[in-house]
Structure formats: structure tokens, C-alpha cells
Design an enzyme around this catalytic site. Sequence first.
Site: not given
Length: 393
Positions: A276-277
Site C-alpha cells: 500500500e502507499i
Amino acid sequence: MPARHVSLNDLEHVITNMCKNHVKTPLPESLKVSYLFGMNDTLIKSDTRLKEDVWTNLPVKGAFYMMTRNEDLMKARMTMKSIEERFNSKLNSTYPWIFLNNQPFTSEFKRFIKRTATNPDQVYFGHVDLDAWNYPSWIDGVRSQALFSSFRDVVTPRVSRPSYGNYLRYQSGLFFYHPLFDDVDYVWRVDAGSTYHCEMFMDDPFVTMQTNNKSIGFALTEKATSEITLFSLWPVTNHFMGLYPHLIEPSDDSVFSWLMNNNNEYNYCQISTSFEIVNLSFLRSEEYRTLFYYLDLVGGFFYERWTDSAVRTIATALFLNRQDIHFFNDVAFTFNDKAHCPLDFTLLERCSCDYKDSFNYRKSSCTLDLLQLIDPASIDDMVSFAKTVLSQK
């Protein structure tokens, strides 16, 4: 609870004064038998601040983040190498790496990780504040361990580790309080053991997030494999929504409906945090912090096994507009038995994955339903790709 840390300067000041005044202070057992630990110097040298020039020539204040253990060194190196080779080493200036551990990192771990990095000066090793890691005062540890033992026959070995609840809680709502993140805007979550398969330097994912004003980016979704570890999360969430309706994004603008099945029941879909960012302004927001604090008081991280994926997903569905969510089709990666590989001929030219292995197009994935809400055009592209592949057979 915000992490409490003593700076290296403070420690050096105390030690200097002790030496000057010849104060005889009893040594702790770890210093008396240091051969058993081999890491006492590491504890003092744990990083608490990024260097002042860390963002020089970088377009975004973005950092890779890995929570890992000393015994996972080989996995951590493999994962780091795949990102360095596919992305970080191709840039004019490298993004920093932040490693956290609830135990002090060994000198061996630090040495080999720095050898893997393109720029060893951009690698930081933090130590988790034990007050933030251990059971909070309102948790019954004996009850938690008893319930934990009952999960062993229905969950994976990792989930059955006694410390896994601590890990899930910390990843859900505490890691970004560590001082190493004080000047970070975007975090790319990396799990040891994951592998990345595409050249990513042509489209910097950090820049994509910032330019498009996105709050969270993902590549994989899935349905929780063990509902027993999440069985009360949704009722608690409903109660939270009743207490804080002013914090909730209107359902027509959010992806809340994505979490419900045809019977209007929670479907256990979740965005995978193995990649995830996330924009830390989202995790630092009043909405997110209020939800986490409420869930934390209920105790489901320890009495069940509420996951960071489930918590992050629910927060995304409750608080974010659909336009705040980004699908990274061009970030191909594998973690455990799940993989994402793009259904796109252009993207596949710079990838080493097989699109047939992509988990996102299986029944136990929730990605296509989510894309219907946030990026329906991407589904048309995937359908076009599939038709072309079929026509070539």
C-alpha cells in the site's frame, strides 16, 4: 498513545555526566551478560530522526517502510533488492528506507541491509517504543492468550504467534507516530518476503499519489480467510458510525457499498496492506485517529485478531471519497500465495510476471467490484485485453 523516545544526545549527556561524577549505577542484566544479546550498542544507536538532507532532489517526501524481525533478514533483503533494482536505483536520488522492529536490530541485520541498498545513507533502523507495542492497560493479557490459543486450529501459523495482535495494532494505528515518520508525507508499505516484478521508474508511484492527490493506493484485495478473527469488527464499526455520523463520508461519494453483499451484510472484503502507499495525512486525520482509538479500546486486536488490512479498509470506506483511492495496476508484486500482474500489454512489456497468476481476477478477490466504483474505465481496458488474448488462441 504517541511513542516516547529518548534521543541519542540525551543518552550521551547522561552517560557523560555519570562518568564525570563517577556515579556507580548498577548495570542491567543485558549489559552484564552482553554475549547473550549482542545488540546493546544497537539499542542506543537506533535511529529516531531522518537526516536533514534526506529529501534532496526527491520530488516527494516518500519513504519505504518495513516492519520486520532480525530472523527475517534474508526475506527483507530479497524484497528490498527487488524494489531497488526495479525502481529506487533508477532515480536521480533514492527514497529512504525505514525499518522498524520491536526488538533492537542486530549489527548483522543492519550491515547486510545497507549492503543491499543503492544508497546506504538512506536507510534507517528504528526501535518501537515498548509502551506502544505491549498490551495497553485495559487489555487482559491472560484472556488474550487463552483466546489466542483457541485460534491455532483455524488460522495460519503467523496469525497464531502470541505477538501478532501487538503487530496488527501497531500497524493499524501507531507506526506513523514513530519520530522517523515526522517529516514523511507518503509511506510505501513493504512486507518482508514480497517480490516486485515491474520496472516502475518511468511512473514514480509516490509522484502519482501526490500529483493526483490520492490518500491510499493498492494493488490487491481479498476476502478475509478467517472470519472468526474478525467476527465482531463490523458490529463495532456500526456502533462507531452511530456515535460519529459527522465523520462519515456520504455513501454516494464513498466505497462503503463495496463492503456489503446482496443481503446488506459485511462481506469481509479488504484492501491488502502487503503493498500500500498511503498519505500519512489520512492516518493522522481526526477521522482515522478517532476510529482507531475506538477500536483499540474495544480490544479486538488482542481478543480476536483484527487485521490492519481490515481496519485500513473500513477507514477508507468510511472517510474517503472514491476519488481519493488509486489502483496501482502497474505495480506487480507477489506476497505469499497472492500476486498481482497487470492485464495490459504495454505494462507487461516491462514486467516479469504472468498475468494468468494474478489474484485480482479470482472469485476470492474483491478488486473488480471496487474498480467499478473508483475507476470503471480500467475494467474496460481489462476486458479489451482479455478479448485480445482469447482471439489469439
